[in-house]
Design an enzyme around this catalytic site. Structure first.
Site, PDB file in Angstrom:
ATOM      1  N   ASP A 252       0.833  -1.203   0.000  1.00 38.83           N
ATOM      2  CA  ASP A 252       0.000   0.000   0.000  1.00 38.83           C
ATOM      3  C   ASP A 252       0.871   1.258   0.000  1.00 38.83           C
ATOM      4  O   ASP A 252       0.579   2.235  -0.694  1.00 38.83           O
ATOM      5  CB  ASP A 252      -0.927   0.001   1.222  1.00 38.83           C
ATOM      6  CG  ASP A 252      -1.767  -1.262   1.308  1.00 38.83           C
ATOM      7  OD1 ASP A 252      -2.448  -1.582   0.324  1.00 38.83           O
ATOM      8  OD2 ASP A 252      -1.726  -1.937   2.351  1.00 38.83           O
ATOM      9  N   HIS A 280      -5.159  -3.136   6.659  1.00 36.87           N
ATOM     10  CA  HIS A 280      -4.996  -3.442   5.237  1.00 36.87           C
ATOM     11  C   HIS A 280      -6.381  -3.789   4.687  1.00 36.87           C
ATOM     12  O   HIS A 280      -6.722  -4.946   4.448  1.00 36.87           O
ATOM     13  CB  HIS A 280      -4.034  -4.606   5.057  1.00 36.87           C
ATOM     14  CG  HIS A 280      -3.837  -5.007   3.632  1.00 36.87           C
ATOM     15  ND1 HIS A 280      -3.285  -4.165   2.691  1.00 36.87           N
ATOM     16  CD2 HIS A 280      -4.128  -6.150   2.968  1.00 36.87           C
ATOM     17  CE1 HIS A 280      -3.235  -4.780   1.522  1.00 36.87           C
ATOM     18  NE2 HIS A 280      -3.759  -5.987   1.662  1.00 36.87           N
TER      19      HIS A 280
END
Length: 440
Positions: A252, A280
């Site tokens: 990410d 996440h």
């Protein structure tokens, strides 16, 4: 040179030889291999549901403190040939061998990662490694194929390869554990169901690490939902410091750096100080307030506030879904790269003034985030495998509001897996289904 005949139920051990010995017929070796199967122990916890009555689910017993190590397995294929490491001139300056355990080792992510590890790209050109590969009964034959490819690649740093389906054998003396394997969400499965299903895998793996791994093993959890799986794993490994467990949010971070670089018209090595906060999932918070481009605050370089707060943030949260739509499957190569990046960030000193993101245990954090969860935060390392949290962080109302949302989601997930962490009866009151597409 003598060749050992294989006779192992689950776990095969391999040794790499000097390249001059590789002419030995591996076909002859494999023709004598005998492999039997034994399934992993079945989890005893029942299926969970919302607001479970107290008499329906029982907290797990305390994880075992010690487990008698099982007999060492015999060798595999060409690695059965022996060698004298001390006699090899080129290895005199090498470091001490480290054991790296990888679960889900027959999967696509591992297919990219293992060769990075074996080549020396991650741990360095003077660091010999042993790969300990964990799969399932169904994937054991595929693991043999993985071992064959590693044989054929002739990596001089790869001294041993082991494959098996029992984590108590595969995790023996592991210095690093890369927990990639997890089940995807099936049709009609709710997030709570996936938390329970995969959570049981990480209960077993946490207990195995607690019993047989190095006391200072570093654990990176990749299998989703990775934050809560990391929490489950560390709760079942009380003899290993909770600080040693990480949930992977580096992909990410990498995605966020790429999008900021594209918008600013620079190459992505000019983007630094990028933090992913929280889970996440689609509640994750890419922090553009503290990030920098060419050393300047992002908001001084990219003045489009609406783009930063809406398009940029949403694009990072949903990037995995777009990739699946384009390619038909979830990311594998970029995930492997991010695992390698996460490891290198822990074994390489962080550049002065910069930091990296990792999902880590929150107890004692300086940000006011709820304790006893695994939450992605900004970290620095001295290169010793450990890390410290960054203290000089700015917050504004926008950032705080979104951090609170992802915190609430992780607290709800924690309540949902109380039966797997020994923390009580599970109550699944997840606010919404924020599953990432790759989990579906």
């Amino acid at each position: 040179m003598a060749v050992a005949e294989l006779s192992t139920p689950l776990y095969t051990r391999t040794r790499l030889v000097h390249s001059s010995q590789l002419s030995f017929s591996s076909t002859h070796l494999r023709s004598h291999r005998r492999v039997a199967f034994r399934p992993l122990p079945q989890a005893k916890n029942g299926r969970i549901s919302c607001s479970v009555a107290p008499n329906q689910v029982q907290a797990p017993a305390a994880p075992p403190q010690t487990v008698e190590p099982k007999n060492k397995a015999e060798c595999f294929g060409v690695f059965c040939l022996t060698y004298d490491l001390k006699a090899e001139e080129e290895t005199k300056s090498w470091k001490k061998l480290i054991n790296i355990a990888v679960s889900g080792a027959a999967g696509m992510i591992s297919n990219h990662l293992l060769f990075k590890l074996a080549s020396g790209e991650v741990f360095g050109p003077d660091q010999p490694i042993a790969l300990k590969l964990l799969g399932s009964e169904r994937s054991l034959q595929a693991l043999e194929g993985v071992a064959m490819e590693l044989e054929d690649s002739l990596f001089p740093l790869l001294r041993e390869v082991s494959i098996g389906i029992d984590p108590y054998e595969v995790f023996q003396d592991a210095g690093w554990a890369l927990l990639i394997g997890a089940k995807p969400r099936g049709p009609g499965m709710e997030r709570a169901g996936l938390l329970d299903l995969n959570g049981q895998i990480f209960v077993e793996q946490g207990k195995a690490l607690n019993a047989v791994a190095s006391r200072n093993v570093k654990v990176i959890v990749v299998g989703n939902p990775c934050n809560t799986n990391a929490l489950i794993c560390l709760k079942n490994a009380p003899n290993i410091p909770a600080k040693n467990f990480h949930a992977l949010t580096r992909l990410d971070e990498n995605r966020a750096k790429c999008q900021l670089a594209l918008k600013a018209g620079v190459f992505y090595d000019k983007v630094s100080n990028m933090t992913i906060w929280g889970n996440h999932s689609t509640t994750q918070v890419p922090d553009f307030l503290n990030a920098r481009i060419n050393g300047l605050p992002v908001k001084e370089v990219i003045k489009d506030k609406k783009w930063l707060e809406e398009e940029f943030t949403e694009s990072i949260q949903k990037r995995g879904g777009v990739l699946i739509q384009k390619w038909g499957r979830s990311s594998a190569a970029s995930t492997a790269v991010s695992i390698a990046d996460a490891i290198k960030s822990l074994i390489t000193p962080t550049p002065e003034g910069d930091w990296f993101s990792s999902g880590v245990y929150t107890t004692g954090n300086p940000y006011g985030i709820a304790e006893d969860i695994v939450f992605s935060m900004p970290c620095r390392s001295k290169g010793d495998g450990d890390y410290e949290l960054v203290k000089d962080i700015q917050f504004d109302d926008y950032l705080l509001k979104r951090i609170k949302k992802t915190e609430a989601e992780l607290l709800a997930e924690k309540r949902c897996v109380g039966h797997l962490t020994g923390q009580g009866i599970p109550v699944c009151d997840l606010p919404e289904d924020t599953m990432l597409p790759g989990e579906m």
